[in-house]
Design a protein around this motif. Structure first.
Motif, PDB file in Angstrom:
ATOM      1  N   LEU A  89       0.764  -1.283   0.084  1.00  0.00           N
ATOM      2  CA  LEU A  89       0.105  -0.150   0.013  1.00  0.00           C
ATOM      3  C   LEU A  89       0.822   1.313   0.113  1.00  0.00           C
ATOM      4  N   VAL A  90       0.697   2.171  -0.885  1.00  0.00           N
ATOM      5  CA  VAL A  90       1.591   3.131  -0.948  1.00  0.00           C
ATOM      6  C   VAL A  90       1.017   4.646  -1.104  1.00  0.00           C
ATOM      7  N   ASP A  91       1.759   5.336  -0.106  1.00  0.00           N
ATOM      8  CA  ASP A  91       1.388   6.885  -0.034  1.00  0.00           C
ATOM      9  C   ASP A  91       2.458   7.540  -0.485  1.00  0.00           C
ATOM     10  N   VAL A  92       2.039   8.691  -1.381  1.00  0.00           N
ATOM     11  CA  VAL A  92       2.940   9.383  -1.849  1.00  0.00           C
ATOM     12  C   VAL A  92       2.486  11.151  -1.660  1.00  0.00           C
ATOM     13  N   LEU A  93       3.198  11.889  -0.968  1.00  0.00           N
ATOM     14  CA  LEU A  93       2.865  13.316  -0.625  1.00  0.00           C
ATOM     15  C   LEU A  93       3.903  14.245  -1.226  1.00  0.00           C
ATOM     16  N   PRO A  94       2.971  15.249  -1.875  1.00  0.00           N
ATOM     17  CA  PRO A  94       4.200  16.430  -2.304  1.00  0.00           C
ATOM     18  C   PRO A  94       4.608  17.205  -1.304  1.00  0.00           C
ATOM     19  N   LEU A  95       5.973  17.617  -1.184  1.00  0.00           N
ATOM     20  CA  LEU A  95       6.629  18.343  -0.019  1.00  0.00           C
ATOM     21  C   LEU A  95       6.663  19.892  -0.480  1.00  0.00           C
ATOM     22  N   PHE A  96       6.308  20.756   0.396  1.00  0.00           N
ATOM     23  CA  PHE A  96       6.435  22.178  -0.085  1.00  0.00           C
ATOM     24  C   PHE A  96       7.300  22.874   0.800  1.00  0.00           C
ATOM     25  N   ASN A  97       7.778  24.067   0.261  1.00  0.00           N
ATOM     26  CA  ASN A  97       8.492  25.233   1.197  1.00  0.00           C
ATOM     27  C   ASN A  97       7.465  25.801   1.727  1.00  0.00           C
ATOM     28  N   LYS A  98       8.338  26.989   2.365  1.00  0.00           N
ATOM     29  CA  LYS A  98       7.311  28.122   2.996  1.00  0.00           C
ATOM     30  C   LYS A  98       6.759  28.970   2.056  1.00  0.00           C
ATOM     31  N   SER A  99       7.079  29.041   0.789  1.00  0.00           N
ATOM     32  CA  SER A  99       6.242  29.854  -0.169  1.00  0.00           C
ATOM     33  C   SER A  99       5.126  28.998  -0.903  1.00  0.00           C
ATOM     34  N   ASN A 100       5.109  27.880  -0.573  1.00  0.00           N
ATOM     35  CA  ASN A 100       4.020  26.718  -1.048  1.00  0.00           C
ATOM     36  C   ASN A 100       4.639  26.392  -2.196  1.00  0.00           C
ATOM     37  N   GLN A 101       5.750  26.261  -2.428  1.00  0.00           N
ATOM     38  CA  GLN A 101       6.419  25.914  -3.707  1.00  0.00           C
ATOM     39  C   GLN A 101       6.793  24.280  -3.644  1.00  0.00           C
ATOM     40  N   THR A 102       6.322  23.417  -4.536  1.00  0.00           N
ATOM     41  CA  THR A 102       6.724  22.105  -4.540  1.00  0.00           C
ATOM     42  C   THR A 102       8.564  21.839  -4.312  1.00  0.00           C
ATOM     43  N   ILE A 103       8.976  21.253  -3.448  1.00  0.00           N
ATOM     44  CA  ILE A 103      10.412  20.980  -3.490  1.00  0.00           C
ATOM     45  C   ILE A 103      10.638  19.510  -3.484  1.00  0.00           C
ATOM     46  N   GLY A 104       9.589  18.657  -3.578  1.00  0.00           N
ATOM     47  CA  GLY A 104       9.976  17.188  -3.611  1.00  0.00           C
ATOM     48  C   GLY A 104       8.767  16.307  -3.545  1.00  0.00           C
ATOM     49  N   ALA A 105       9.159  15.304  -2.862  1.00  0.00           N
ATOM     50  CA  ALA A 105       7.942  14.322  -2.398  1.00  0.00           C
ATOM     51  C   ALA A 105       8.525  13.302  -1.581  1.00  0.00           C
ATOM     52  N   PHE A 106       7.446  12.803  -0.787  1.00  0.00           N
ATOM     53  CA  PHE A 106       7.874  11.915   0.369  1.00  0.00           C
ATOM     54  C   PHE A 106       6.950  10.556   0.180  1.00  0.00           C
ATOM     55  N   ALA A 107       7.534   9.257  -0.104  1.00  0.00           N
ATOM     56  CA  ALA A 107       6.584   8.089  -0.251  1.00  0.00           C
ATOM     57  C   ALA A 107       6.987   7.013   0.972  1.00  0.00           C
ATOM     58  N   GLN A 108       5.518   6.407   1.277  1.00  0.00           N
ATOM     59  CA  GLN A 108       5.933   5.446   2.278  1.00  0.00           C
ATOM     60  C   GLN A 108       5.276   4.139   1.678  1.00  0.00           C
ATOM     61  N   LEU A 109       5.947   2.988   1.638  1.00  0.00           N
ATOM     62  CA  LEU A 109       5.264   1.780   1.365  1.00  0.00           C
ATOM     63  C   LEU A 109       5.213   0.755   2.428  1.00  0.00           C
ATOM     64  N   ARG A 110       4.123   0.280   2.585  1.00  0.00           N
ATOM     65  CA  ARG A 110       3.598  -0.499   3.557  1.00  0.00           C
ATOM     66  C   ARG A 110       3.560  -2.007   2.889  1.00  0.00           C
ATOM     67  N   ASP A 111       4.214  -2.898   3.356  1.00  0.00           N
ATOM     68  CA  ASP A 111       4.534  -4.260   2.857  1.00  0.00           C
ATOM     69  C   ASP A 111       3.088  -5.133   3.349  1.00  0.00           C
ATOM     70  N   ILE A 112       2.301  -5.296   2.517  1.00  0.00           N
ATOM     71  CA  ILE A 112       1.245  -6.036   2.863  1.00  0.00           C
ATOM     72  C   ILE A 112       0.946  -7.570   2.207  1.00  0.00           C
ATOM     73  N   THR A 113       2.488  -8.178   1.756  1.00  0.00           N
ATOM     74  CA  THR A 113       2.320  -9.442   1.075  1.00  0.00           C
ATOM     75  C   THR A 113       1.923 -10.540   2.073  1.00  0.00           C
ATOM     76  N   CYS A 114       2.267 -10.361   3.374  1.00  0.00           N
ATOM     77  CA  CYS A 114       2.046 -11.468   4.537  1.00  0.00           C
ATOM     78  C   CYS A 114       0.574 -11.183   4.823  1.00  0.00           C
ATOM     79  N   TYR A 115       0.012 -10.068   4.697  1.00  0.00           N
ATOM     80  CA  TYR A 115      -1.385  -9.776   4.945  1.00  0.00           C
ATOM     81  C   TYR A 115      -2.186 -10.558   3.844  1.00  0.00           C
ATOM     82  N   TYR A 116      -1.896 -10.329   2.792  1.00  0.00           N
ATOM     83  CA  TYR A 116      -2.591 -10.848   1.654  1.00  0.00           C
ATOM     84  C   TYR A 116      -2.555 -12.320   1.706  1.00  0.00           C
ATOM     85  N   ALA A 117      -1.383 -12.906   2.061  1.00  0.00           N
ATOM     86  CA  ALA A 117      -1.127 -14.505   2.078  1.00  0.00           C
ATOM     87  C   ALA A 117      -2.049 -15.027   3.466  1.00  0.00           C
TER      88      ALA A 117
END
Length: 533
Positions: free
Chosen positions: A280-308
């Motif tokens: 299960l993947v979440d990807v969020l844009p990262l902003f600076n103080k001026s609300n300009q995009t400076i990158g992105a943050f992604a987190q990956l939850r391994d649910i292979t065992c859950y599916y099994a």
């Protein structure tokens, strides 16, 4: 702290009476540290020297036109680094002031470094305040500094200039610079602690973490991300995120479109393997103080065992439902079936030789057997286990099946060479599994052939495999083969192999199937050699 004039008088008195220094003779300075010791000290002070160098170079620029020489010492007074105006450096060199010497009253006389370390205060020694006459033409300003929140002295920073340029402003400038240096050192320490804390949190989380900048270059890639993707951190950091198969494109789209992704179900194939990880993947844009995009943050939850686990629960529920259904059907079918079989037997006694009754009886017995199989499916298997020879069991089963195989012009070859090998099994149940495996192999080769039975083992398990060169199965059929009612045979019920799987599982063993369509099938059963509750 006593008045500065009193401190200077006390120092000069010590130089005269305690150390018996002659003010007319220049001080004799010797290096107190070896090259290795000096290198070690400079390494431990590297973060301090870097910051001091930055601020003091700015101070030298501010004092443009003033001959200035900078000296940095540790808390013991050892000179670590010096730089500045060449004109005053000649005076310093003539006195033997160089990295590695130690500033002490006993050899240098009255000096600002020793007094600053002694009283932990900014000190100015100008002209004749020095004990030695050769130093009467210079002015020295020393300020102690700290690199920790506890404010313990870490060393001193000193400015030396000629007496013509002596000014109280130099001490104020140096003190201001030291305040800035200390703040910068504390900020760096806090940042370092924060970095270590963040790194510990990122690497201890069960989530795969990937961070990228605006250009899509990977900034952070934790250990769990390594495990999920099969790509090592050193290979990912600094590289373009689009090179990460499966996830890179989604991260890049978030940076480009500034639209977050939440709970996206994604299958990632590990790099260099065919292993698939369900995430299960979440990807969020990262902003600076001026609300300009400076990158992105992604987190990956391994649910292979859950599916099994989910799949196992579904299979368990399916078998439980089948068991309940089987029990109900058996209750409704067995009684009339028993009566019909009994009456047929009576008819046979009265009408001896009626072959139709023989067929009816045979088919009724077959129906009864199918009902019994259906009831047993999904029920906990009761075992009567003992330590029994696997070699003997295989030989007995082969001997039993030879008559059936010869009818189909099939030869069964058993490749066993260790008649002492035993396992803790219910021999009747395992024989049932072997019979089913061999029977399936025979039916898979309608044109005849050879069936090979292999017996191997390691320290913990024994492996019995049945190999044929028959019709084979597709990968999809292999995945469904343990499902009740699934069969590739015409007229088959699809219950034999699921029962076999249950029997092997009840022995804490496993069944593995390797098959290719039109090339044949090898089905292998592994069983623990010793009893394992």
């Amino acid at each position: 702290m006593p008045e500065i004039d009193e401190c200077i008088r006390e120092s000069k008195y010590n130089c005269k009476t305690l150390y018996q220094l002659d003010p007319a003779i220049p001080p004799k300075l010797t290096v107190g540290l070896t090259e290795e010791q000096l290198h070690s000290k400079k390494t431990s002070y590297a973060h301090v020297l870097h910051v001091v160098r930055h601020f003091m170079q700015k101070a030298i620029q501010y004092m443009n036109g003033t001959p200035t020489f900078i000296v940095v010492t540790d808390n013991d007074g050892y000179l670590l680094e010096s730089y500045g105006d060449q004109s005053i450096k000649n005076i310093v060199d003539s006195l033997g002031i160089s990295p590695g010497i130690k500033a002490e009253e006993s050899n240098m006389g009255t000096n600002s470094i020793c007094l600053a370390l002694k009283y932990n205060e900014p000190i100015a020694i100008t002209g004749e305040d020095h004990y030695h006459e050769c130093l009467s033409g210079v002015a020295c300003y020393s300020v102690p500094f700290s690199d920790s929140p506890e404010k313990t002295i870490a060393g001193t920073i000193s400015i030396m200039t000629t007496i013509n340029y002596a000014s109280e402003l130099h001490l104020g400038l140096l003190s201001s610079a030291v305040d800035s240096i200390e703040r910068e050192l504390l900020l760096q320490e806090k940042n370092q602690q924060l970095h270590l804390l963040i790194e510990a949190m990122i690497n201890s989380t069960p989530l795969g973490i990937i961070m990228v900048d605006y250009d899509g270059n990977v900034l952070e890639f934790n250990e769990q991300a390594e495990e999920i993707t099969g790509i090592c951190r050193s290979s990912a950091i600094g590289k373009e995120v689009k090179l990460l198969d499966g996830i890179g494109e989604h991260i890049q789209n978030v940076v480009r479109n500034e639209e977050e992704i939440k709970n996206m179900d994604l299958t990632i194939v590990q790099h260099g393997t065919n292993n698939k990880q369900s995430c299960l993947v979440d990807v969020l844009p990262l902003f600076n103080k001026s609300n300009q995009t400076i990158g992105a943050f992604a987190q990956l939850r391994d649910i292979t065992c859950y599916y099994a686990l989910q799949k196992q629960v579904i299979e368990s529920e399916k078998l439980s439902a089948i068991g309940k259904l089987g029990a109900g059907l058996a209750h409704e079918i067995r009684n009339p079936l028993t009566s019909i079989i009994g009456l047929t037997q009576l008819l046979k006694a009265d009408l001896e030789g009626n072959h139709y009754l023989n067929i009816i009886t045979t088919e009724l017995e077959r129906v009864k057997n199918l009902v019994n199989q259906f009831v047993s499916l999904g029920k906990p298997t009761t075992l009567n286990r003992e330590q029994y020879s696997i070699y003997k069991l295989v030989e007995e089963t082969v001997h039993l099946m030879n008559s059936n195989s010869s009818i189909h012009t099939i030869h069964i070859r058993s490749e066993n060479n260790d008649d002492s090998l035993t396992a803790f099994i219910d021999k009747s149940k395992i024989k049932q599994v072997l019979i089913n495996f061999i029977k399936n192999a025979i039916e898979a080769m309608p044109d005849g052939g050879v069936i090979y039975i292999h017996l191997t083992y390691d320290d913990n398990e024994v492996y019995v495999s049945v190999e044929d060169k028959g019709e084979g199965m597709t990968q999809e059929e292999i995945h469904q083969i343990s499902t009740p009612f699934f069969t590739t045979k015409e007229g088959g019920l699809g219950m034999g192999l699921p029962i076999c799987f249950d029997i092997v599982k009840s022995h804490h063993g496993e069944v593995h199937i390797d098959s290719k369509k039109y090339e044949g099938t090898t089905i292998c059963m592994s069983l623990p050699i010793y009893y394992n509750k």
